[in-house]
Each structure stands twice: as structure tokens, then as C-alpha cells.
Write a protein that holds these residues in place. Structure first.
Motif, PDB file in Angstrom:
ATOM      1  N   LEU A  32      10.232 -11.196  -5.928  1.00  0.00           N
ATOM      2  CA  LEU A  32       9.628 -10.848  -7.235  1.00  0.00           C
ATOM      3  C   LEU A  32       8.172 -10.375  -6.822  1.00  0.00           C
ATOM      4  N   LEU A  33       7.579 -11.293  -6.163  1.00  0.00           N
ATOM      5  CA  LEU A  33       6.141 -10.603  -5.751  1.00  0.00           C
ATOM      6  C   LEU A  33       6.078  -9.316  -5.178  1.00  0.00           C
ATOM      7  N   ARG A  34       7.058  -8.971  -4.454  1.00  0.00           N
ATOM      8  CA  ARG A  34       7.308  -7.594  -3.879  1.00  0.00           C
ATOM      9  C   ARG A  34       7.537  -6.503  -4.952  1.00  0.00           C
ATOM     10  N   ALA A  35       8.174  -6.692  -5.975  1.00  0.00           N
ATOM     11  CA  ALA A  35       8.764  -6.256  -7.072  1.00  0.00           C
ATOM     12  C   ALA A  35       7.255  -5.875  -7.806  1.00  0.00           C
ATOM     13  N   TRP A  36       6.458  -6.836  -8.041  1.00  0.00           N
ATOM     14  CA  TRP A  36       5.307  -6.594  -8.751  1.00  0.00           C
ATOM     15  C   TRP A  36       4.371  -5.885  -7.863  1.00  0.00           C
ATOM     16  N   ASP A  37       4.218  -5.870  -6.495  1.00  0.00           N
ATOM     17  CA  ASP A  37       3.515  -4.958  -5.585  1.00  0.00           C
ATOM     18  C   ASP A  37       3.899  -3.653  -5.862  1.00  0.00           C
ATOM     19  N   ARG A  38       5.085  -3.187  -5.806  1.00  0.00           N
ATOM     20  CA  ARG A  38       5.626  -2.023  -6.270  1.00  0.00           C
ATOM     21  C   ARG A  38       5.260  -1.321  -7.618  1.00  0.00           C
ATOM     22  N   LEU A  39       5.461  -2.340  -8.700  1.00  0.00           N
ATOM     23  CA  LEU A  39       4.808  -1.917  -9.833  1.00  0.00           C
ATOM     24  C   LEU A  39       3.467  -1.671  -9.889  1.00  0.00           C
TER      25      LEU A  39
ATOM     26  N   MET B 177       1.757  -0.604  -7.443  1.00  0.00           N
ATOM     27  CA  MET B 177       1.279   0.887  -6.861  1.00  0.00           C
ATOM     28  C   MET B 177       1.958   1.864  -7.710  1.00  0.00           C
ATOM     29  N   GLU B 178       3.274   1.759  -8.449  1.00  0.00           N
ATOM     30  CA  GLU B 178       3.372   2.783  -9.435  1.00  0.00           C
ATOM     31  C   GLU B 178       2.350   2.883 -10.628  1.00  0.00           C
ATOM     32  N   THR B 179       2.090   1.835 -10.942  1.00  0.00           N
ATOM     33  CA  THR B 179       0.882   1.668 -11.954  1.00  0.00           C
ATOM     34  C   THR B 179      -0.201   2.667 -11.691  1.00  0.00           C
ATOM     35  N   ALA B 180      -0.766   2.304 -10.413  1.00  0.00           N
ATOM     36  CA  ALA B 180      -1.907   2.901 -10.057  1.00  0.00           C
ATOM     37  C   ALA B 180      -2.015   4.591  -9.755  1.00  0.00           C
ATOM     38  N   LYS B 181      -0.784   4.852  -9.192  1.00  0.00           N
ATOM     39  CA  LYS B 181      -0.283   6.249  -9.328  1.00  0.00           C
ATOM     40  C   LYS B 181      -0.262   6.838 -10.584  1.00  0.00           C
ATOM     41  N   ALA B 182       0.202   6.366 -11.489  1.00  0.00           N
ATOM     42  CA  ALA B 182       0.495   6.595 -12.991  1.00  0.00           C
ATOM     43  C   ALA B 182      -0.816   7.048 -13.579  1.00  0.00           C
ATOM     44  N   ILE B 183      -1.835   6.172 -13.439  1.00  0.00           N
ATOM     45  CA  ILE B 183      -3.161   5.773 -13.902  1.00  0.00           C
ATOM     46  C   ILE B 183      -3.891   7.130 -13.377  1.00  0.00           C
ATOM     47  N   ALA B 184      -3.774   7.075 -12.094  1.00  0.00           N
ATOM     48  CA  ALA B 184      -4.529   8.279 -11.317  1.00  0.00           C
ATOM     49  C   ALA B 184      -4.216   9.723 -11.862  1.00  0.00           C
ATOM     50  N   SER B 185      -2.802   9.805 -12.007  1.00  0.00           N
ATOM     51  CA  SER B 185      -2.379  11.176 -12.292  1.00  0.00           C
ATOM     52  C   SER B 185      -2.391  11.582 -13.916  1.00  0.00           C
ATOM     53  N   ALA B 186      -2.750  10.502 -14.703  1.00  0.00           N
ATOM     54  CA  ALA B 186      -2.960  10.795 -16.145  1.00  0.00           C
ATOM     55  C   ALA B 186      -4.027  11.509 -16.674  1.00  0.00           C
TER      56      ALA B 186
ATOM     57  N   GLN C   9       0.780 -14.936 -13.499  1.00  0.00           N
ATOM     58  CA  GLN C   9      -0.389 -14.573 -12.957  1.00  0.00           C
ATOM     59  C   GLN C   9      -0.303 -12.882 -12.953  1.00  0.00           C
ATOM     60  N   ARG C  10       0.625 -12.348 -11.988  1.00  0.00           N
ATOM     61  CA  ARG C  10       0.533 -11.062 -11.671  1.00  0.00           C
ATOM     62  C   ARG C  10       1.053 -10.462 -12.930  1.00  0.00           C
ATOM     63  N   GLY C  11       2.035 -10.736 -13.735  1.00  0.00           N
ATOM     64  CA  GLY C  11       2.170 -10.133 -14.904  1.00  0.00           C
ATOM     65  C   GLY C  11       1.037  -9.956 -16.025  1.00  0.00           C
ATOM     66  N   GLU C  12       0.094 -11.048 -15.937  1.00  0.00           N
ATOM     67  CA  GLU C  12      -0.900 -11.051 -16.824  1.00  0.00           C
ATOM     68  C   GLU C  12      -2.025 -10.052 -16.273  1.00  0.00           C
ATOM     69  N   ALA C  13      -2.188  -9.900 -14.980  1.00  0.00           N
ATOM     70  CA  ALA C  13      -3.153  -8.891 -14.199  1.00  0.00           C
ATOM     71  C   ALA C  13      -2.531  -7.615 -14.487  1.00  0.00           C
ATOM     72  N   TRP C  14      -1.322  -7.597 -14.396  1.00  0.00           N
ATOM     73  CA  TRP C  14      -0.781  -5.945 -14.695  1.00  0.00           C
ATOM     74  C   TRP C  14      -1.220  -5.466 -15.801  1.00  0.00           C
ATOM     75  N   GLY C  15      -0.789  -6.440 -16.966  1.00  0.00           N
ATOM     76  CA  GLY C  15      -1.099  -5.985 -18.380  1.00  0.00           C
ATOM     77  C   GLY C  15      -2.564  -5.702 -18.687  1.00  0.00           C
ATOM     78  N   LYS C  16      -3.427  -6.283 -18.092  1.00  0.00           N
ATOM     79  CA  LYS C  16      -4.856  -6.296 -18.069  1.00  0.00           C
ATOM     80  C   LYS C  16      -5.311  -4.850 -17.573  1.00  0.00           C
ATOM     81  N   VAL C  17      -4.767  -4.487 -16.394  1.00  0.00           N
ATOM     82  CA  VAL C  17      -4.972  -3.191 -15.890  1.00  0.00           C
ATOM     83  C   VAL C  17      -4.283  -2.102 -16.672  1.00  0.00           C
TER      84      VAL C  17
END
Length: 177
Positions: A43-50, A52-61, A103-111
Motif C-alpha cells: 500500500l505504501l507503493r500504491a501511495w508512491d504511484r498515486l 507520482m500521478e498526482t504530481a503529473k496531473a498538477i503539472a499539466s493542469a 499519514q500518506r493519505g493526509e499528506a496527499w490530501g493536503k497536496v
């Protein structure tokens, strides 16, 4: 991750995971110390992938509400949306139970909320409220789609988000309700 999706976190054994990975259960036990350690690593690896996908989506929006909508649209599951909702909730339960995953979920939500806020209110001071509201509507719409199964998840969610943007007066050229 397919083995954990196929069997759920409670049904995943070291033997099943080892078979899926082409390794022995003993090798996995040596590497992860326990079945719970293996699940956490998956699941930590799944958070890593999410992340990365989030950073890519943010950069391209693009800027503005349209960019915020596109950002969230890019993060919606594109295939097997039904299983993503049902099986994904089992994995989400693990995220709630485990402090490191929570903690990973909370950090992702903040980003994500910060990125949405940046798109929605450039130059305006809203204290981050718009970003969090949009994030909450996005997640809530996914849950309500899972109950109703009206159309596709993407169409249902995007309609809810566009309605909120219209109501909040965030889409140029459209009048707030």
C-alpha cells in the motif's frame, strides 16, 4: 497489487502473494517480517504511484477552475471503475487502520487541496476552503456514484464538480446559481 485486489487485504496470505510474485512465502516473510508488513509495503507503493500521478496531473493542469476540473479528472480511475470503488474501499480501510498509511493519505490530501486552491482562487484569499471543498465533493461524488451507478463514474463526478463550480461562480462566463 493484483493479488491484494483479488483476495482483499484480509484474504492475502504470504503464500498467495509469493505465488503472484514468483517468490516463496519464506522469502517474503524474511523481507517483510510479517503479512502485515507486506500489506503495508504494497500500500505504501500504491501511495508512491498515486503521488507520482498526482504530481503529473498538477503539472499539466491549466490555470483556473477548468484546470482544477482537468486535474481531478486525470486522477479518476479509467477502467474497471466498479471494482476500483468496491475493492478500493477494502484497501482504504487498511489506510485508515495503519498510522503510516493514514499519514500518506493526509499528506496527499493536503497536496491536492493546495493545488486545487491555487487553480481555483489565484490572488483571492479563501484560506484553502475552495480546494478542500472541491476535494470533498470529488470524493463524495465517487461514493454516491458507487451507490447509484448512474452513467460512468467519470461523467457523474465531473457533473457534480461542474455544478459546484457553477454554484460557486468559478467558471468564467457562467452565472452562479
Amino acid at each position: 497489487m493484483p493479488a491484494i485486489l483479488a483476495h482483499g487485504p484480509d484474504g492475502l496470505t504470504l503464500a498467495l502473494a509469493g505465488s503472484a510474485a514468483g517468490l516463496s512465502a519464506a522469502t517474503l516473510l524474511q523481507r517483510f517480517r510479517s503479512r502485515e508488513g507486506l500489506i503495508e509495503a504494497i500500500l505504501l507503493r500504491a501511495w508512491d504511484r498515486l503521488d507520482m500521478e498526482t504530481a503529473k496531473a498538477i503539472a499539466s493542469a491549466a490555470p483556473g477552475a477548468e484546470g482544477a476540473l482537468a486535474l481531478l479528472q486525470a486522477l479518476l480511475p479509467k477502467e474497471k471503475e466498479e471494482s476500483h470503488m468496491t475493492d478500493g474501499l477494502l484497501l482504504l480501510r487498511e489506510d485508515f487502520r495503519n498510522a503510516a498509511l493514514r499519514q500518506r493519505g493526509e499528506a496527499w490530501g493536503k497536496v491536492l487541496a493546495t493545488a486545487l486552491e491555487t487553480h481555483l482562487s489565484p490572488g483571492r484569499e479563501t484560506g484553502g476552503r475552495l480546494g478542500w471543498q472541491m476535494l470533498q465533493i470529488w470524493q463524495g461524488a465517487l461514493i454516491w456514484w458507487a451507490f447509484s451507478r448512474t452513467g460512468t463514474a467519470e461523467a457523474y463526478v465531473m457533473a457534480a464538480l461542474q455544478d459546484w463550480c457553477d454554484t460557486a461562480g468559478l467558471l468564467p462566463g457562467r452565472r452562479p446559481h
